[in-house]
Design a protein around this motif. Structure first.
Motif, PDB file in Angstrom:
ATOM      1  N   HIS A  15       0.848  -1.184   0.000  1.00 42.92           N
ATOM      2  CA  HIS A  15       0.000   0.000   0.000  1.00 42.92           C
ATOM      3  C   HIS A  15       0.893   1.247   0.000  1.00 42.92           C
ATOM      4  CE1 HIS A  15      -3.113   2.784   1.327  1.00 42.92           C
ATOM      5  NE2 HIS A  15      -4.014   1.838   1.122  1.00 42.92           N
ATOM      6  N   GLU A  27      -1.896  -3.593   7.471  1.00 40.58           N
ATOM      7  CA  GLU A  27      -1.363  -4.384   6.363  1.00 40.58           C
ATOM      8  C   GLU A  27      -2.188  -5.653   6.122  1.00 40.58           C
ATOM      9  OE1 GLU A  27       2.125  -3.977   4.763  1.00 40.58           O
ATOM     10  OE2 GLU A  27       2.037  -1.895   5.417  1.00 40.58           O
ATOM     11  N   SER A  53      -4.533  -2.512   3.426  1.00 42.98           N
ATOM     12  CA  SER A  53      -3.574  -3.178   2.564  1.00 42.98           C
ATOM     13  C   SER A  53      -3.799  -4.670   2.773  1.00 42.98           C
ATOM     14  CB  SER A  53      -2.156  -2.781   2.974  1.00 42.98           C
ATOM     15  OG  SER A  53      -1.241  -3.709   2.451  1.00 42.98           O
TER      16      SER A  53
END
Lengths: 984, 452
Positions: free
Chosen positions: A339, A484, A488
């Protein structure tokens, strides 16, 4: 003991016997014949039973009762007019003379007796103030304690009235816990936040606020530097030929270090071309000083015209506008699958910005060719390379001296790609992540160019505290693991499952090391550039080392917390601790920690709570006498506390305690100097509110709730607060400038803020609603001094009408110290609404005074209140009452003189009652200072106060000075009345 | 005269309230179990048994990011109520359920998605963007300030996901996403995410144990000082000493009373539920975590350790995963596909937590009914649709009769009633009113919810 009794008794003995005889022969018969019909032991009128006084010694035990008897006899209010029998004038005079003589005798016999002032708890106000001065934050833990009862003198600072109960003790526990919730543990020592500091978000707020406040305190406006440089250049003409650059900087409030840089850039090197050339040219043409200024007035605020300022402003604008165009752009990193808002890349980009604050973007320059003139002349450079190099040198120097920012205090999400103006605002110190918490420090130019060594250390510590207190690095990493996997998807592969945010060890070194490996491997598979790989490695290295630092620092800090807490206890107890006492805290801490479920932080909190619940904190132990009794002088620390609770209603400050520690405080000169210093301190507001507020009865006006706000819509909370502030500020100012106490009555000035100015119709005062200023001639708008202050006029008006009775009673009782008995229970109430009265209030009151039983009292104060009829129920000036009748402010005062309005009242007070006012003020202040009801033995000190006032221009300070060196103030004693075993 | 620790009959202003909340966890407040009527603190014996003898409890359960609206519905009433698939777990208790639709929180609309729709869900306050947090006290804390004074803890504020504090793209702090219980305008109530610590604070009575150590020390200190001073001073210090001793006795007695309560209940053949102390640390399986937190609320209500609870099952923009539901996406990502079967399974799983808590409470006899009958559970989310981030109406379920003051087994739809008549805060006013907190207004509401 025997010798003492003989010595001091010799002179008195001659008076004692006759006084006793006189009592039996002259006073007792009068009482028996004229008083006992009503004031006997069976349901006595006014709860006054006079049968218990059989000898002069009985009188000695109840001086205050006999003071009241004296006043009634003198005023001829007793026996009442309609009584069956009246004493002869002669008998009355004899009784009056006896009461006076006996009081005088008793006072002389016990002169300078400190009286009994038992240990007592802090009053609620003292509790709040002491916590404020102890912790540095004004969090008012006592704000929902029950209201403290007042003593006979009207103050809530005496052992007589300050009792303790289990329910209150329970509130003390809660209050101590409340304070503990504000405790902040730092890498070294402890501190207190102005808000609870238990949740992450509150801890973030505390740390971030302190850093941003630090930044905002720094002088970074170029104008100030250009002006300071100009003053240095013209130092001779400005009357300071010997001033060094550092002196000028200090005076101008700018950084000496950075001023040197700016000075050097403007003067030491010559630039003909480019931005530096332009800036130096502007500098050269700044005007010279128009008039020589004498030493000491060179401060910008006091110079008539700052002739250089317009030119300096132009220079500033030139720098700021051009500098903005030279900022080097930074392009974010990209790796497939990662990302763009990933912590690794956002932080990398932040570092690029930070590293280039003092360089410039060469690509922004515009090479000027005949066929293609530069669009922006400021950025124009010639095509010729040699010539261009000179320009570039100028740009480079310009960028170096004037960074594109000294510090970044807020940051939006730069990675999204919007121009900075359009990025999110208000994210203080944020790293610029999406959703994740995280901070980024970018203040290199400020740190390197502006701050001195000490300030650099301070700023470093503030940033360390952010990591330490808020546990920022670990939380940032947990946020990383969460982000994440959500926004992401980078960590969604099963190979990352070992490192989930919900794992308690997800921030451990081992897990982070494992994570870097798989994270990098994936990035490399996805084609990450070397720069990106380096950015990723750097990020994990940084975050892991910061997490480790917090872990270690937290362990290392534990002993410092404890040491700081022991120092805290010493201040809380307001006297030095012995080594044993210090050790005691440590062993208590250790015993708490022996329970494995109690953390360090909890144990520290518990020790803190135990300090705040100790009687040595919440009681005035300075007043305590050791067992065995007797009488003795206060020691230095006791005196420090007594002084500070008198003048500040709070604990002694460091200077006072240092004086005590040196053993100097009891020297009269030192004591007086300290008292004077304390009167000039802001904390004298403690005296203004606790003494002034109770004396004048405005202490709780900020909660006054009996105004009909529908009829008086201007009476807002803001106005109420302003009304409350007016007498407080008046008092504080009087103490600060050590003014005449007669100003309370006759002053022409007062203090207003915007809200109150509007209420007073002050006219052309242009000020903000919360800014206070002094109006010199307030009499022009019917104000000035205490009498016409809106707080008193409003407080003494019952809503929809005024109350001459209450207002007059306030003047008589509060200002003049008259004791007026409570009205009988069967008095008819006046209608609540003035508009519904058939007669005017004045006429209604006159009718009321026709009743003999009412007259004797009402004559004493109705007139004092009628003069205020020009002020309505909220103290607003008016010409008609609420029924539309014109108001009449004329009055015939007690004694027959006449006057109208406030001016009339002032004249009456000045001609007839000034001594009453002064006498009352002296007594009230002494009583407050001693924390007890006055005794006849205090009469001597009161007379001294009166005499010195007259000699010394009625300075407020003379009262304080007389009190603090009086024997009553400086000594204490343990057991019952000093003359207990001596009979008159 | 000893003063009875009285409840505030009316809330006067917010400032006054905020203090109490801050003291939550101080653990000094007395828990007087409903089973007992020992005079405490100089108080007269408790009211005679009757409906009012049972304390009223309130709990809010929060699930973030909305529900699958295709399967979120109810029709009919009482035993014959039909429930959408997501609400199936509640079927056994539908006669104790109110399905309420169409309510909304005005301050959470039109301000941007997520944190701005969450941090005020129990307060109805306008939230401030940027670094400086500002909202309002939440209704559970208003309740705690008033009715929480008689229990071990004024309120339980629990969560199954750690709070976070970054910034959302709307520029609201993520702290608003993480906290639904606020002690005042600017500070959230510390939220307990560790079941073990939540358990200890209630059942091991940590707060009072800590205070006991402190009071021990203070009492000794006061006693030793008192021996050293003159008579007059001694009288004053002894007054303090006696007061401190009284507070301490109360702390000690509190534990005794709890034991008695347990005994008493056993005698009446109404055994108290028990649970072993959870392990330290965060449970790694979210199913375990939520179940433990529900158990703690249930047990706390039964034993009257607290009467107010809020449970953040997940925070807004949650990163929780549900592999056991055959869902690969994390909660927030999954909610962007809110009409999917996957998100329906997730929503249903959350409703099953409400069902679990309700069933536990319903299995605890109390008087003629159950603890659930004397409680009010509110289950709600911050939006209707996660893909649209739509908070113009909220999914909301209410369970329990609150001591006979709420009629259950109903389907109430306020959507067409007009904005003035479908305020979430009106519901709060109604609930607080029934629990003895009489307010003229709360946030945007100045009337209770009609027909509730």
């Amino acid at each position: 003991m025997f010798a003492l009794a003989v010595c001091s008794g010799m002179g008195l003995a001659q008076e004692e016997a006759p006084l006793e005889t006189q009592f039996r022969q002259q006073v007792l018969p009068l009482v028996e014949e004229n008083c006992l019909a009503c004031h006997s032991s069976v349901e006595p009128e006014g709860k006054l039973d006079l049968t218990r006084f059989k000898s002069a010694s009985d009188v000695a035990a109840a001086h205050s009762v006999w003071q009241a008897v004296l006043e009634r006899l003198e005023a001829k209010e007793m026996p009442p007019e309609d009584a069956e029998r009246q004493p002869t004038a002669q008998a009355r005079a004899a009784a009056i003379a006896w009461i006076r003589a006996f009081r005088k005798f008793d006072a002389a016999r016990n002169a300078s007796d400190p009286g009994i002032v038992p240990a007592r708890r802090l009053s609620n106000a003292e509790y709040n103030n002491t916590i404020r001065d102890l912790t540095g934050v004004d969090i008012r833990p006592a704000k929902d304690f029950p209201v403290d009862p007042a003593n006979e003198a009207g103050f809530d600072n005496s052992g007589e009235s300050l009792a303790m109960s289990p329910a209150l003790a329970n509130k003390y526990v809660e209050a101590a816990r409340f304070v503990a919730e504000h405790l902040v543990l730092k890498p070294r020592g402890i501190s207190f936040a102005p808000h609870p500091a238990q949740t992450d978000t509150d801890r973030d707020k505390y740390c971030v606020r302190r850093i941003v406040d630090f930044y905002q305190r720094q002088p970074t406006d170029y104008v100030a530097y250009f002006q300071a440089a100009w003053r240095y250049r013209h130092r001779t003409a400005l009357g300071q030929p010997a001033a060094r650059l550092e002196d000028v900087a200090r005076e101008a409030g700018v950084s000496p270090k950075y001023l040197r840089t700016v000075w050097s850039a403007l003067n030491d090197e010559r630039f003909e071309l480019g931005p530096m050339g332009k800036l130096q040219a502007m500098w050269q043409v700044l005007p010279k000083p128009t008039q020589p200024v004498t030493v000491g007035t060179a401060h910008p605020a006091s110079r008539d015209a700052e002739v250089e300022r317009p030119g300096c402003l132009e220079m500033r604008d030139f720098v700021v506008i051009l500098r903005r165009k030279l900022e080097p752009p930074v392009k974010g990193l990209k790796v497939q699958g990662i990302h763009e808002g990933s912590q690794c890349f956002v932080l990398w980009k932040n570092r690029q910005y930070a590293a280039n604050r003092r360089t410039y973007n060469k690509d922004a320059l515009q090479i000027e060719r005949p066929e293609q003139p530069a669009e922006d002349k400021q950025l124009a450079v010639p095509a010729d390379e040699t010539e261009r190099a000179k320009f570039e040198e100028s740009f480079a120097r310009f960028a170096e001296v004037f960074p594109d920012a000294f510090y970044i205090s807020e940051r939006g999400r730069d990675y999204v790609g919007k121009p900075r103006e359009l990025q999110e605002k208000g994210r203080l110190l944020s790293a610029g992540f999406h959703s994740m918490m995280g901070y980024f420090r970018d203040d290199g130019p400020l740190y390197d160019m502006v701050l001195d060594d000490e300030q650099q250390v301070e700023l470093d510590e503030l940033w360390q505290e952010l990591d330490f207190i808020a546990n920022a690095p670990a939380r940032q990493h947990i946020g990383f693991l969460w982000f994440e996997r959500t926004d992401s998807r980078y960590l969604r592969d099963p190979e990352f499952d070992f490192s989930r945010p919900e794992h308690s060890d997800c921030t451990s070194e081992e897990k982070i090391t494992r994570l870097v490996a798989v994270y990098l491997a994936k990035a490399i598979r996805n084609g990450a550039s070397d720069v990106a790989i380096e950015a990723i490695e750097r990020h994990f290295r940084d975050i892991s080392s910061r997490i480790r630092w917090v872990e270690q620092a937290r362990v290392a800090a534990e002993p410092t917390h404890l040491a700081a807490l022991v120092d805290f206890a010493e201040r809380a107890f307001r006297r030095p601790l012995t080594e044993t006492e210090r050790g005691d805290f440590l062993s208590f801490y250790r015993s708490l920690r022996s329970d494995p479920t109690i953390t360090h932080e909890e144990a520290i909190q518990d020790v803190l709570v135990s300090i705040l619940l100790s009687p040595r904190f919440c009681y005035r132990m300075d007043l305590v006498m050791p067992a065995g009794g007797g009488q003795r002088a206060l020691d230095d620390f006791e005196l420090a506390s007594r002084l500070s609770y008198f003048l500040w209603a709070s604990m002694p400050d460091a200077e006072l305690l240092a004086c005590a520690k040196r053993g100097e405080l009891r020297q009269p000169a030192v004591l007086l100097a300290q008292a004077r210093r304390m009167m000039r301190d802001e904390k004298i507001r403690g005296l203004a509110l606790e003494f002034g507020g109770n004396w004048l009865e405005f202490r709780r006006f900020d909660q006054h709730n009996s105004v009909d706000r529908e009829r008086f819509p201007t009476f807002t909370n803001e106005l109420r607060e302003a009304m409350f502030e007016e007498p407080a500020r008046f008092f504080v100012d009087l103490a600060h400038r050590d003014g005449s106490v007669l100003d309370f009555l006759y002053a022409k000035h007062t203090f207003v803020n915007g809200v109150l100015a509007e209420h007073y119709d002050v006219g052309d005062i242009t000020q903000s609603r919360d800014q206070w200023s002094r109006i010199e001639d307030a009499t022009s708008v019917g104000r000035g001094g205490l009498l016409p202050m809106a707080a008193f006029l409003t407080q003494n008006a019952p809503g929809l009408r005024t109350s001459p009775v209450k207002r007059g009673y306030w003047v008589a009782r509060r200002l003049l110290g008259e004791r007026i008995p409570a009205p009988p229970p069967n008095v008819p109430e006046l209608p609540a609404d003035e508009a519904k009265l058939e007669l005017s209030l004045r006429e209604t009151l006159a009718q009321h005074r026709d009743h003999a039983s009412c007259r004797s009292c009402h004559e004493r104060f109705d007139s004092l209140g009628l003069v205020f009829e020009g002020y309505g129920p909220i103290g607003e000036r008016r010409e008609h009452d609420l029924a539309g009748r014109p108001v009449d402010t004329a009055a015939t005062f007690p004694g027959g003189s006449e006057g109208a309005g406030i001016d009339g009242l002032r004249r009456y007070l000045k001609e007839h009652r000034e001594q009453d006012f002064l006498d009352n003020l002296c007594r009230k202040l002494l009583s407050y200072a001693l924390g007890r009801t006055l005794l006849p033995s205090d009469d001597g000190t009161v007379s001294q106060m009166r005499e010195r006032l007259t000699e010394d221009g009625h300075r407020f300070g003379t009262l304080v000075e007389t009190i603090v060196v009086s024997p009553q103030f400086l000594t204490k004693r343990a057991t019952g009345p000093i003359a207990k075993d001596r009979t008159p | 005269m000893k003063k009875q620790l009285t409840l505030k009959p009316q809330i006067r202003n917010e400032q006054e309230l905020s203090r109490r909340t801050i003291l939550r966890g101080a653990g000094v407040a007395m828990a007087l179990p409903w089973l007992e009527s020992i005079p405490v603190w100089g108080a007269p014996a408790a009211a005679p048994p009757g409906a009012d003898a049972f304390p009223k409890r309130f709990a809010a359960l929060f699930m973030a990011c909305g529900i699958n609206s295709h399967h979120w519905w109810a029709k009919g009433s009482g035993e014959s109520m039909d429930l959408g698939q997501t609400l199936e777990p509640l079927a056994p208790l539908k006669h104790k359920l109110n399905y309420i639709s169409g309510l909304f929180n005005k301050a959470a609309t039109g301000v941007g998605i997520h944190p701005g729709q969450t941090g005020n869900i129990l307060s109805g306050a306008q939230l401030k963007k940027g670094a400086e947090l500002r909202g309002g006290i939440s209704m559970d804390q208003l309740l705690a300030n008033t009715i929480g004074q008689d229990t071990v803890q004024p309120s339980l504020v629990l969560g199954c996901e750690q709070p976070t504090t970054g910034y959302h793209e709307t520029n609201f702090s993520m702290a608003y996403s993480s906290h639904i219980s606020w002690q005042n305008e600017t500070s959230p109530v510390p939220m307990e995410v560790y079941p073990a610590l939540a358990f200890d604070s209630l059942f091991d009575n940590r707060g009072s144990r800590r205070n006991k150590s402190v009071l021990d020390r203070v009492r000794e200190e006061a006693a030793s000082l008192s021996r050293q001073v003159s008579k007059n001073d001694q009288a004053k210090l002894d007054e303090y000493l006696a007061s401190v001793r009284e507070v301490e006795k109360r702390v000690v007695r509190m534990r005794g009373d709890q034991d008695k309560a347990t005994e008493h209940a056993k005698d009446k053949g109404q055994p108290l539920a028990t649970m072993p102390r959870p392990d330290n640390g965060l449970p790694e399986d979210i199913r375990e975590h939520m179940r433990l937190m529900c158990d703690i609320v249930a047990l706390a209500f039964q034993t009257d350790k607290t009467r107010v609870a809020s449970l953040l099952l997940c925070r807004d923009i949650s990163g929780l995963f549900y592999p056991f539901l055959d869902a690969r996406k994390a909660h927030h990502s999954a909610s962007h596909d809110d009409l999917s079967d996957e998100y329906e399974r997730i929503s249903r799983y959350y409703v099953s937590q409400l069902a679990y808590l309700a069933q536990r409470l319903d299995s605890m006899p109390e008087g003629d009914g159950t603890v659930l009958d004397h409680s009010c559970l509110v289950y709600l989310s911050n939006m209707w649709s996660g893909s649209k981030h739509d908070s113009t109406k909220l999914p909301l379920l209410q369970m329990g009769g609150l001591g006979g003051t709420i009629e259950t087994g109903r389907v109430l739809d306020y959507l067409e009633a007009g904005d003035e008549n479908r305020k979430l805060c009106s519901l709060y006013l109604s609930i607080m009113d029934r629990m003895g907190v009489k307010l003229e207004r709360f946030a945007d509401a100045d009337t209770p919810l009609a027909g509730f």
